[in-house]
Scaffold this motif. Structure first.
Motif, PDB file in Angstrom:
ATOM      1  N   ASN A  16       0.825  -1.206   0.000  1.00 31.98           N
ATOM      2  CA  ASN A  16       0.000   0.000   0.000  1.00 31.98           C
ATOM      3  C   ASN A  16       0.860   1.258   0.000  1.00 31.98           C
ATOM      4  OD1 ASN A  16       0.886   0.247   2.692  1.00 31.98           O
ATOM      5  ND2 ASN A  16      -0.890  -0.853   3.468  1.00 31.98           N
ATOM      6  N   PHE A  17       0.220   2.380   0.283  1.00 32.84           N
ATOM      7  CA  PHE A  17       0.886   3.681   0.230  1.00 32.84           C
ATOM      8  C   PHE A  17       2.081   3.763   1.179  1.00 32.84           C
ATOM      9  CE2 PHE A  17       1.192   8.287   1.129  1.00 32.84           C
ATOM     10  CZ  PHE A  17       1.422   8.729  -0.160  1.00 32.84           C
ATOM     11  N   ASN A  18       1.980   3.163   2.345  1.00 34.56           N
ATOM     12  CA  ASN A  18       3.100   3.186   3.284  1.00 34.56           C
ATOM     13  C   ASN A  18       4.345   2.541   2.685  1.00 34.56           C
ATOM     14  OD1 ASN A  18       1.506   4.418   5.231  1.00 34.56           O
ATOM     15  ND2 ASN A  18       0.889   2.482   6.129  1.00 34.56           N
ATOM     16  N   ASP A  19       4.136   1.465   1.944  1.00 40.27           N
ATOM     17  CA  ASP A  19       5.264   0.786   1.295  1.00 40.27           C
ATOM     18  C   ASP A  19       5.848   1.652   0.184  1.00 40.27           C
ATOM     19  OD1 ASP A  19       4.910  -1.705   2.819  1.00 40.27           O
ATOM     20  OD2 ASP A  19       3.069  -1.890   1.657  1.00 40.27           O
ATOM     21  N   LEU A  20       4.969   2.332  -0.543  1.00 40.65           N
ATOM     22  CA  LEU A  20       5.432   3.230  -1.598  1.00 40.65           C
ATOM     23  C   LEU A  20       6.267   4.365  -1.015  1.00 40.65           C
ATOM     24  CD1 LEU A  20       5.496   4.144  -4.537  1.00 40.65           C
ATOM     25  CD2 LEU A  20       3.290   5.272  -4.146  1.00 40.65           C
ATOM     26  N   LEU A  53       6.699  -3.135  -6.937  1.00 43.23           N
ATOM     27  CA  LEU A  53       5.713  -2.617  -6.008  1.00 43.23           C
ATOM     28  C   LEU A  53       4.410  -2.306  -6.744  1.00 43.23           C
ATOM     29  CD1 LEU A  53       6.177  -0.218  -3.094  1.00 43.23           C
ATOM     30  CD2 LEU A  53       4.398   0.251  -4.764  1.00 43.23           C
ATOM     31  N   ALA A  54       4.506  -1.660  -7.891  1.00 38.96           N
ATOM     32  CA  ALA A  54       3.308  -1.293  -8.653  1.00 38.96           C
ATOM     33  C   ALA A  54       2.501  -2.528  -9.057  1.00 38.96           C
ATOM     34  CB  ALA A  54       3.706  -0.495  -9.886  1.00 38.96           C
ATOM     35  N   GLN A  55       3.178  -3.599  -9.413  1.00 34.79           N
ATOM     36  CA  GLN A  55       2.488  -4.822  -9.826  1.00 34.79           C
ATOM     37  C   GLN A  55       1.718  -5.468  -8.679  1.00 34.79           C
ATOM     38  OE1 GLN A  55       5.882  -6.876 -11.489  1.00 34.79           O
ATOM     39  NE2 GLN A  55       5.267  -6.335 -13.567  1.00 34.79           N
TER      40      GLN A  55
END
Length: 72
Positions: A16-20, A53-55
């Motif tokens: 999710n966003f936190n990982d990004l 990450l996007a995948q």
């Protein structure tokens, strides 16, 4: 054995966003650490890691938004 999916930097089961954010903070740095965004352990956080990450973005077992726009 770490079986996290590429993109899950914090190991919570969701990408999710936190990982990004974690990946973005380390982008371009010479790091060989899955938890900081180097998912292929190539020694750098780079475009290949961003693609991984996007995948997987929006996947996982934790309740989450289903898109980057929703998180943003």
């Amino acid at each position: 054995l770490d079986v996290r999916r590429p993109g899950d930097t914090d190991g919570n089961g969701a990408v999710n966003f936190n990982d990004l954010v974690t990946l973005a903070q380390n982008y371009g740095r010479p790091i060989a650490d899955f938890t900081r965004g180097d998912f292929d352990l190539s020694g750098a956080v780079d475009f290949a890691d961003l693609v991984a990450l996007a995948q997987n973005y929006g996947t996982g077992s934790v309740v989450r938004s289903t898109s980057f726009q929703a998180d943003w």
